[in-house]
Design an enzyme around this catalytic site. Structure first.
Site, short mmCIF file in Angstrom:
data_model
loop_
_atom_site.label_atom_id
_atom_site.label_comp_id
_atom_site.label_asym_id
_atom_site.label_seq_id
_atom_site.Cartn_x
_atom_site.Cartn_y
_atom_site.Cartn_z
N LYS A 22 46.71 32.20 4.28
CA LYS A 22 46.87 32.04 3.26
C LYS A 22 47.89 33.47 2.60
CE LYS A 22 44.00 35.10 0.64
NZ LYS A 22 44.36 35.98 -0.37
N ASN A 23 47.50 34.57 3.24
CA ASN A 23 48.68 35.67 2.92
C ASN A 23 50.03 34.97 3.25
OD1 ASN A 23 46.57 36.61 1.18
ND2 ASN A 23 45.86 38.12 2.65
N ARG A 93 46.56 38.24 -8.54
CA ARG A 93 47.81 39.55 -8.48
C ARG A 93 49.14 39.76 -7.60
NH1 ARG A 93 45.58 43.84 -8.59
NH2 ARG A 93 47.45 45.17 -8.14
N CYS A 117 40.89 45.54 -9.58
CA CYS A 117 40.89 44.64 -9.19
C CYS A 117 39.84 44.95 -8.81
CB CYS A 117 41.64 44.22 -7.79
SG CYS A 117 40.95 43.38 -6.39
N ARG A 122 44.40 48.98 -7.27
CA ARG A 122 45.70 48.49 -6.19
C ARG A 122 46.97 48.43 -7.01
NH1 ARG A 122 43.52 42.84 -3.96
NH2 ARG A 122 45.26 42.63 -2.47
N PRO A 123 48.23 48.73 -7.64
CA PRO A 123 49.48 49.11 -8.67
C PRO A 123 50.05 48.37 -7.71
CG PRO A 123 48.83 51.81 -7.65
CD PRO A 123 47.87 51.01 -7.45
N ILE A 124 51.39 49.00 -8.55
CA ILE A 124 52.43 47.69 -7.77
C ILE A 124 53.86 48.55 -7.98
CG2 ILE A 124 51.57 45.26 -7.88
CD1 ILE A 124 53.43 45.10 -10.05
N ASP A 125 53.74 50.00 -7.98
CA ASP A 125 54.62 51.50 -8.50
C ASP A 125 55.73 50.87 -7.25
OD1 ASP A 125 52.68 53.78 -6.87
OD2 ASP A 125 52.18 52.50 -6.34
N LEU A 126 55.22 50.96 -5.72
CA LEU A 126 56.36 50.97 -5.29
C LEU A 126 56.92 49.60 -4.75
CD1 LEU A 126 53.63 52.58 -2.44
CD2 LEU A 126 54.76 53.51 -3.82
N ASP A 305 40.55 43.39 5.54
CA ASP A 305 40.09 42.24 4.94
C ASP A 305 38.84 41.24 6.24
OD1 ASP A 305 43.38 40.96 4.21
OD2 ASP A 305 42.05 42.27 3.39
N ILE A 327 41.86 51.84 3.33
CA ILE A 327 43.53 50.85 2.50
C ILE A 327 42.68 50.71 1.37
CG2 ILE A 327 44.49 48.99 2.41
CD1 ILE A 327 44.59 49.83 4.60
N ARG A 397 38.47 31.56 -2.99
CA ARG A 397 40.27 31.95 -3.15
C ARG A 397 40.83 32.06 -1.31
NH1 ARG A 397 40.63 36.46 -6.26
NH2 ARG A 397 43.65 36.14 -6.09
C1 EPZ Z 1 47.52 42.50 0.96
O1 EPZ Z 1 47.73 42.80 -0.76
C2 EPZ Z 1 47.06 41.23 0.69
N1 EPZ Z 1 46.84 39.79 0.08
C3 EPZ Z 1 45.32 41.63 1.37
O2 EPZ Z 1 44.86 40.84 1.39
C4 EPZ Z 1 44.63 42.82 2.13
O3 EPZ Z 1 44.02 43.67 2.39
C5 EPZ Z 1 45.78 44.34 1.66
O4 EPZ Z 1 47.60 43.23 1.80
C6 EPZ Z 1 45.96 44.90 2.99
O5 EPZ Z 1 46.03 44.45 4.25
C7 EPZ Z 1 48.14 39.36 -0.07
O6 EPZ Z 1 49.01 39.28 1.18
C8 EPZ Z 1 48.15 38.15 -0.94
P1 EPZ Z 1 49.48 46.41 0.00
P2 EPZ Z 1 48.62 43.98 -1.27
O7 EPZ Z 1 50.26 46.93 -0.59
O8 EPZ Z 1 49.89 43.91 -0.80
C9 EPZ Z 1 48.21 51.15 -2.34
C10 EPZ Z 1 43.01 39.19 0.13
O9 EPZ Z 1 41.59 39.62 1.29
N2 EPZ Z 1 49.51 50.12 -2.95
O10 EPZ Z 1 49.07 46.17 1.39
O11 EPZ Z 1 48.02 43.65 -2.42
C11 EPZ Z 1 47.13 50.03 -2.92
O12 EPZ Z 1 46.63 50.53 -3.81
C12 EPZ Z 1 43.08 40.16 0.19
O13 EPZ Z 1 42.92 38.16 1.41
C13 EPZ Z 1 50.24 51.16 -3.88
O14 EPZ Z 1 49.64 52.56 -3.89
O15 EPZ Z 1 47.93 45.17 -0.45
C14 EPZ Z 1 46.13 50.20 -1.49
O16 EPZ Z 1 45.77 51.23 -1.69
C15 EPZ Z 1 42.70 41.34 -0.49
N3 EPZ Z 1 51.33 50.85 -4.76
C16 EPZ Z 1 47.23 50.37 -0.16
O17 EPZ Z 1 48.25 50.84 -0.79
C17 EPZ Z 1 52.11 49.57 -4.57
O18 EPZ Z 1 53.20 49.54 -5.14
C18 EPZ Z 1 47.84 48.84 -0.15
O19 EPZ Z 1 48.10 47.94 -0.27
C19 EPZ Z 1 51.47 49.22 -3.28
C20 EPZ Z 1 50.19 49.14 -2.76
#
Ligand code: EPZ
Length: 417
Positions: A22-23, A93, A117, A122-126, A305, A327, A397
């Protein structure tokens, strides 16, 4: 409001085939926006609801899509909308993955902010600061990100935190930027590597595979490609733990054992018998599961995960194990439900102390997120009596026909619609 009914106590035996990831499928589908040509994605987990949501989002933007079995063809030739609406983004998201491709190819993207969530803020600031580094102008208005750019320009950007979809968004954006982009502190998950393979197949120039530093030389345009999505390592890990918790012996086929090295190591520490082949893993659950602490970290370390599923397994270990979730700040929602089944777990911030072995008893439980629901199913397989998991839309999902696959391994599981 389907439910899944599990009558516990049967050891799992036999073989199960893993679906596409999926991911990986989600960012690969979004990557099709980078070209007007056809992108054919094979081994896409068709029945996973998030995949349907992403396909509908691309159709909403003007893409043509077509299924042939588990092959999804996408053609973004007539894109006339650049907006990912709140109603779609709020259900998934990962919709944010259209941001990079849209602003890179069309100079404009309007994407709803995902909002909170169950497992964390889970911000997207980066994602946004990365696109700004490539020259995009970012405004936030009425809950939407409005990203515009004449033409993205290559730059040097370091992610403050390792982010999977953030890395994927920037790879897709930089592929069409003018000049060279260097991305540092990138995520190295197999799903990220899979996106790199697809975009490279579309004509992108990327160096640094399997490292935290990627060098991307932008090109003017990208072209058609056919790509096979990698198997789902999280689905594979979930079945390995289901096999282990029941004391059974199962073989997980069509997976990539190398993608599960950390989980396999941990299961061996739990005294599980594990053999691996080119695309299969065989596990035998031990008479006595040995407890072992775990910490979740970015790949290649133990994945967040699989944390919930591992916790369910550790309720059956002979002793105490500590699970450290690094995480996400709120990924212990399954604890309360496992306690309802009789588990003895104490939470202290990012730490959960699991006191095993406890006899679990079947109960009505509530799924709160995708992986939490998988942990409740694993607990139900070993519990005394019947467990009824509610809100299984969470599990749909990310898992294709999980109850059928478990039944194929001898479990007494059914979906109640
Ligand atoms: C991906 O989410 C996966 N989803 C998640 O799987 C998985 O848990 C996660 O990576 C970690 O491995 C998909 O690939 C669709 P991150 P993602 O950005 O990319 C922080 C599942 O169960 N962060 O790597 O959204 C964030 O808050 C799902 O299949 C910021 O602060 O996760 C977290 O603490 C759940 N700012 C950390 O980084 C940002 O702009 C890692 O999140 C982005 C992230």
């Amino acid at each position: 409001m389907d439910k899944i009914r599990i009558a516990g106590g049967r050891a799992l035996h036999g073989e199960v085939t893993i679906s596409g990831a999926k991911n990986s499928a989600l960012p690969c589908i979004a990557a099709a926006l980078l070209t007007a040509d056809i992108v054919r994605l094979e081994n896409v987990p068709r029945l996973v609801r998030d995949v349907s949501t992403m396909r509908l989002l691309l159709e909403h933007l003007g893409c043509e899509t077509q299924w042939e079995g588990n092959t999804l063809s996408v053609r973004a030739a007539n894109i006339d909308l650049f907006e990912a609406p709140y109603d779609m983004v709020k259900t998934m998201r990962a919709s944010v993955l259209v941001l990079g491709p849209l602003v890179a190819r069309f100079g404009k993207a309007v994407v709803s902010l995902p909002g909170g969530c169950a497992i964390g803020a889970r911000p997207i600031d980066l994602h946004l600061s990365g696109l700004e580094a490539l020259g995009a102008k970012i405004n936030i208005e009425h809950g939407y990100v409005i990203a515009t750019a004449q033409k993205l320009v290559g730059a040097h950007y370091r992610f403050q935190t390792v982010t999977v979809t953030g890395t994927e968004n920037l790879i897709m954006a930089a592929a069409l930027a003018r000049g060279e982009t260097i991305l540092e502190n990138c995520a190295m998950e197999p799903e990220v590597e899979d996106v790199i393979r697809l975009v490279r197949g579309m004509g992108a120039r990327i160096e640094g595979d399997n490292t935290e530093i990627l060098r991307i030389h932008g090109v003017d345009s990208l072209h058609e490609a056919t790509h096979v999505v990698i198997p789902d390592r999280i689905e594979a890990g979930t079945f390995l733990m289901a096999g282990a918790v029941t004391g059974g012996a199962i073989q997980v086929n069509r997976c990539v054992p190398e993608h599960l090295t950390a989980a396999i190591e941990k299961l061996r520490e739990n005294e599980c018998g594990i053999q691996t082949g080119k695309d299969w893993i065989r596990i035998e659950g031990p008479k006595k599961l040995k407890p072992s602490d775990v910490e979740t970290h970015p790949y290649p370390q133990f994945p967040t995960d699989l944390q919930a599923q591992y916790m369910a397994l550790m309720t059956q270990a002979e002793g105490t194990s500590t699970i450290h979730e690094n995480i996400f700040e709120n990924r212990f929602m399954h604890v309360a439900e496992l306690r309802r089944m009789g588990a003895h777990i104490e939470v202290d911030g990012h730490l959960a102390h699991v006191y095993g072995k406890t006899l679990l008893s079947g109960a009505g439980v509530m799924a709160t997120d995708l992986r939490a629901s998988a942990s409740l199913i694993i607990a139900g397989l070993v519990a005394d009596g019947v467990t009824m998991v509610q809100r299984v839309y969470h599990i749909d999902r990310g898992y294709e026909r999980i109850e059928e696959k478990l039944r194929g391994l001898g479990a007494d599981v059914e979906r109640i619609s």
